[in-house]
Write a protein that holds these residues in place. Structure first.
Motif, PDB file in Angstrom:
ATOM      1  N   GLU A 105       0.323  -2.963 -14.316  1.00 55.14           N
ATOM      2  CA  GLU A 105       1.462  -2.181 -13.838  1.00 55.14           C
ATOM      3  C   GLU A 105       1.275  -1.771 -12.381  1.00 55.14           C
ATOM      4  N   LEU A 106       0.087  -1.281 -12.062  1.00 56.25           N
ATOM      5  CA  LEU A 106      -0.222  -0.809 -10.711  1.00 56.25           C
ATOM      6  C   LEU A 106       0.040  -1.891  -9.664  1.00 56.25           C
ATOM      7  N   GLU A 107      -0.534  -3.072  -9.886  1.00 56.93           N
ATOM      8  CA  GLU A 107      -0.393  -4.153  -8.908  1.00 56.93           C
ATOM      9  C   GLU A 107       0.912  -4.918  -9.087  1.00 56.93           C
TER      10      GLU A 107
ATOM     11  N   ILE B  87       3.904  -3.726  -9.848  1.00 59.40           N
ATOM     12  CA  ILE B  87       4.991  -3.022  -9.167  1.00 59.40           C
ATOM     13  C   ILE B  87       4.829  -3.110  -7.649  1.00 59.40           C
ATOM     14  N   ALA B  88       3.585  -3.001  -7.163  1.00 59.91           N
ATOM     15  CA  ALA B  88       3.366  -3.125  -5.716  1.00 59.91           C
ATOM     16  C   ALA B  88       3.732  -4.518  -5.228  1.00 59.91           C
ATOM     17  N   MET B  89       3.389  -5.548  -6.014  1.00 56.79           N
ATOM     18  CA  MET B  89       3.765  -6.915  -5.646  1.00 56.79           C
ATOM     19  C   MET B  89       5.273  -7.107  -5.749  1.00 56.79           C
ATOM     20  N   LEU B  90       5.915  -6.460  -6.733  1.00 54.59           N
ATOM     21  CA  LEU B  90       7.379  -6.518  -6.843  1.00 54.59           C
ATOM     22  C   LEU B  90       8.035  -6.028  -5.567  1.00 54.59           C
ATOM     23  N   MET B  91       7.555  -4.911  -5.024  1.00 58.25           N
ATOM     24  CA  MET B  91       8.133  -4.390  -3.788  1.00 58.25           C
ATOM     25  C   MET B  91       7.919  -5.357  -2.622  1.00 58.25           C
ATOM     26  N   GLU B  92       6.762  -5.993  -2.575  1.00 57.06           N
ATOM     27  CA  GLU B  92       6.543  -7.040  -1.564  1.00 57.06           C
ATOM     28  C   GLU B  92       7.583  -8.136  -1.704  1.00 57.06           C
ATOM     29  N   TYR B  93       7.734  -8.640  -2.923  1.00 57.87           N
ATOM     30  CA  TYR B  93       8.605  -9.792  -3.156  1.00 57.87           C
ATOM     31  C   TYR B  93      10.073  -9.462  -2.882  1.00 57.87           C
ATOM     32  N   LYS B  94      10.489  -8.251  -3.235  1.00 54.58           N
ATOM     33  CA  LYS B  94      11.898  -7.899  -3.039  1.00 54.58           C
ATOM     34  C   LYS B  94      12.253  -7.717  -1.567  1.00 54.58           C
TER      35      LYS B  94
ATOM     36  N   GLU C 225       0.818  -1.218   0.000  1.00 56.12           N
ATOM     37  CA  GLU C 225       0.000   0.000   0.000  1.00 56.12           C
ATOM     38  C   GLU C 225       0.851   1.268   0.000  1.00 56.12           C
ATOM     39  N   VAL C 226       2.011   1.236   0.628  1.00 55.16           N
ATOM     40  CA  VAL C 226       2.935   2.373   0.566  1.00 55.16           C
ATOM     41  C   VAL C 226       3.382   2.604  -0.885  1.00 55.16           C
ATOM     42  N   THR C 227       3.638   1.516  -1.610  1.00 53.93           N
ATOM     43  CA  THR C 227       4.025   1.630  -3.020  1.00 53.93           C
ATOM     44  C   THR C 227       2.930   2.321  -3.823  1.00 53.93           C
ATOM     45  N   HIS C 228       1.681   1.920  -3.610  1.00 53.69           N
ATOM     46  CA  HIS C 228       0.562   2.574  -4.303  1.00 53.69           C
ATOM     47  C   HIS C 228       0.532   4.077  -3.995  1.00 53.69           C
ATOM     48  N   ALA C 229       0.670   4.408  -2.721  1.00 51.41           N
ATOM     49  CA  ALA C 229       0.561   5.811  -2.312  1.00 51.41           C
ATOM     50  C   ALA C 229       1.686   6.665  -2.894  1.00 51.41           C
ATOM     51  N   LEU C 230       2.868   6.107  -3.005  1.00 52.98           N
ATOM     52  CA  LEU C 230       4.018   6.881  -3.466  1.00 52.98           C
ATOM     53  C   LEU C 230       4.078   7.020  -4.983  1.00 52.98           C
ATOM     54  N   LEU C 231       3.707   5.969  -5.707  1.00 55.38           N
ATOM     55  CA  LEU C 231       3.908   5.983  -7.153  1.00 55.38           C
ATOM     56  C   LEU C 231       2.714   6.527  -7.927  1.00 55.38           C
TER      57      LEU C 231
ATOM     58  N   ARG D  46      -6.441 -12.969  -7.098  1.00 60.15           N
ATOM     59  CA  ARG D  46      -5.207 -13.197  -6.326  1.00 60.15           C
ATOM     60  C   ARG D  46      -4.127 -13.815  -7.203  1.00 60.15           C
ATOM     61  N   SER D  47      -4.549 -14.712  -8.080  1.00 63.59           N
ATOM     62  CA  SER D  47      -3.594 -15.365  -8.966  1.00 63.59           C
ATOM     63  C   SER D  47      -2.922 -14.370  -9.904  1.00 63.59           C
ATOM     64  N   VAL D  48      -3.702 -13.441 -10.486  1.00 63.71           N
ATOM     65  CA  VAL D  48      -3.102 -12.494 -11.433  1.00 63.71           C
ATOM     66  C   VAL D  48      -2.270 -11.435 -10.701  1.00 63.71           C
ATOM     67  N   TYR D  49      -2.621 -11.112  -9.463  1.00 66.96           N
ATOM     68  CA  TYR D  49      -1.755 -10.255  -8.652  1.00 66.96           C
ATOM     69  C   TYR D  49      -0.366 -10.889  -8.550  1.00 66.96           C
ATOM     70  N   MET D  50      -0.342 -12.151  -8.145  1.00 65.25           N
ATOM     71  CA  MET D  50       0.923 -12.855  -7.952  1.00 65.25           C
ATOM     72  C   MET D  50       1.673 -13.000  -9.269  1.00 65.25           C
ATOM     73  N   GLN D  51       0.937 -13.332 -10.327  1.00 61.78           N
ATOM     74  CA  GLN D  51       1.563 -13.502 -11.634  1.00 61.78           C
ATOM     75  C   GLN D  51       2.211 -12.203 -12.104  1.00 61.78           C
ATOM     76  N   SER D  52       1.503 -11.090 -11.964  1.00 66.52           N
ATOM     77  CA  SER D  52       2.044  -9.795 -12.387  1.00 66.52           C
ATOM     78  C   SER D  52       3.297  -9.438 -11.585  1.00 66.52           C
ATOM     79  N   GLY D  53       3.223  -9.650 -10.263  1.00 60.10           N
ATOM     80  CA  GLY D  53       4.375  -9.352  -9.420  1.00 60.10           C
ATOM     81  C   GLY D  53       5.589 -10.183  -9.768  1.00 60.10           C
ATOM     82  N   LEU D  54       5.370 -11.459 -10.054  1.00 63.59           N
ATOM     83  CA  LEU D  54       6.490 -12.335 -10.403  1.00 63.59           C
ATOM     84  C   LEU D  54       7.075 -11.976 -11.768  1.00 63.59           C
ATOM     85  N   PHE D  55       6.239 -11.509 -12.686  1.00 70.72           N
ATOM     86  CA  PHE D  55       6.770 -11.061 -13.970  1.00 70.72           C
ATOM     87  C   PHE D  55       7.673  -9.846 -13.769  1.00 70.72           C
TER      88      PHE D  55
END
Length: 238
Positions: A129-131, A133-140, A115-121, A184-193
């Motif tokens: 793209e929206l989700e 990048i936010a999932m990328l920050m979670e994963y990293k 949620e911090v990623t959403h607020a900042l970007l 939930r699946s596409v959130y995870m898929q987008s983040g992993l991409f």
């Protein structure tokens, strides 16, 4: 027996005294935390009846860590106030940055980073793209790559979800509903991409991709999207 009881009582008295001192030092004015980065974190927990001072302090520290990581990764300066609102429907005016967390999410580091990623970007063009990048920050910053790959594959197989082509995800914003299995699946898929792009091509390319937008993915990476998709799916199983 009396001596043992007196000793035990004395130890507990010392512990309580230490707790009180720490609470006074750490949590005085805890609703507003001015950090060394020259911004403020303000918590409005009125809609949940307030949270205790310990939880509030650690929430603030987790938000501060999330702000630092996201702003450093994307090279974003942050000088103004940063607000955290829990279960609060009102909006803060004047361009103030705000994170809205529910009663179950405020103590979860992954949700805070997301949620911090959403607020900042403030990305608005595509949910991919929206989700992503936010999932990328979670994963990293929360778990390692192998853990997240395995989690996605288990979730996909258990719920009989498809792995969609990346082009399909870009074009279908309506898939992104986190309270559904497909969502939930596409959130995870987008983040992993996005994580694949980060690991294979590096942060500088990711910043260029973030700046130019998802429609410029082929020109940024110099590879057809179908080829990136195939490479990502191969990486996913490694």
């Amino acid at each position: 027996m009396k001596e043992r009881f007196k000793k035990s009582s004395f130890i507990w008295l010392i512990r309580i005294s230490i707790y009180c001192v720490i609470s006074l030092v750490l949590f005085q004015g805890c609703d507003n935390l001015t950090t060394s980065k020259k911004y403020q974190i303000v918590i409005d927990d009125s809609n949940v009846g307030g949270i205790n001072v310990w939880k509030k302090f650690f929430l603030m520290k987790n938000v501060e860590n999330a702000i630092d990581r996201v702003t450093q990764y994307f090279e974003i300066p942050l000088k103004d106030a940063f607000y955290v609102i829990i279960l609060n429907s009102k909006k803060y005016e004047g361009g103030r940055k705000a994170v809205y967390l529910d009663k179950d999410g405020y103590n979860k580091k992954s949700m805070i980073v997301h949620e911090v990623t959403h607020a900042l970007l403030k990305l608005k063009e595509h949910n991919f793209e929206l989700e992503g990048i936010a999932m990328l920050m979670e994963y990293k910053f929360i778990n390692d790559t192998k853990v997240e790959k395995e989690r996605y594959i288990r979730f996909r197989n258990r719920n009989d979800c498809d792995t969609y082509p990346i082009q399909y995800l870009i074009e279908n914003d309506q898939l992104y509903y986190p309270n559904t299995k497909i969502g939930r699946s596409v959130y995870m898929q987008s983040g992993l991409f996005y994580l694949f792009l980060d690991e294979k091509y590096g942060r500088k390319k990711m910043l260029e991709f973030y700046t130019q937008g998802v429609r410029r993915i082929e020109s940024v990476y110099g590879v057809p999207l179908d080829s990136l998709d195939a490479a990502w799916q191969k990486w996913l199983l490694q």
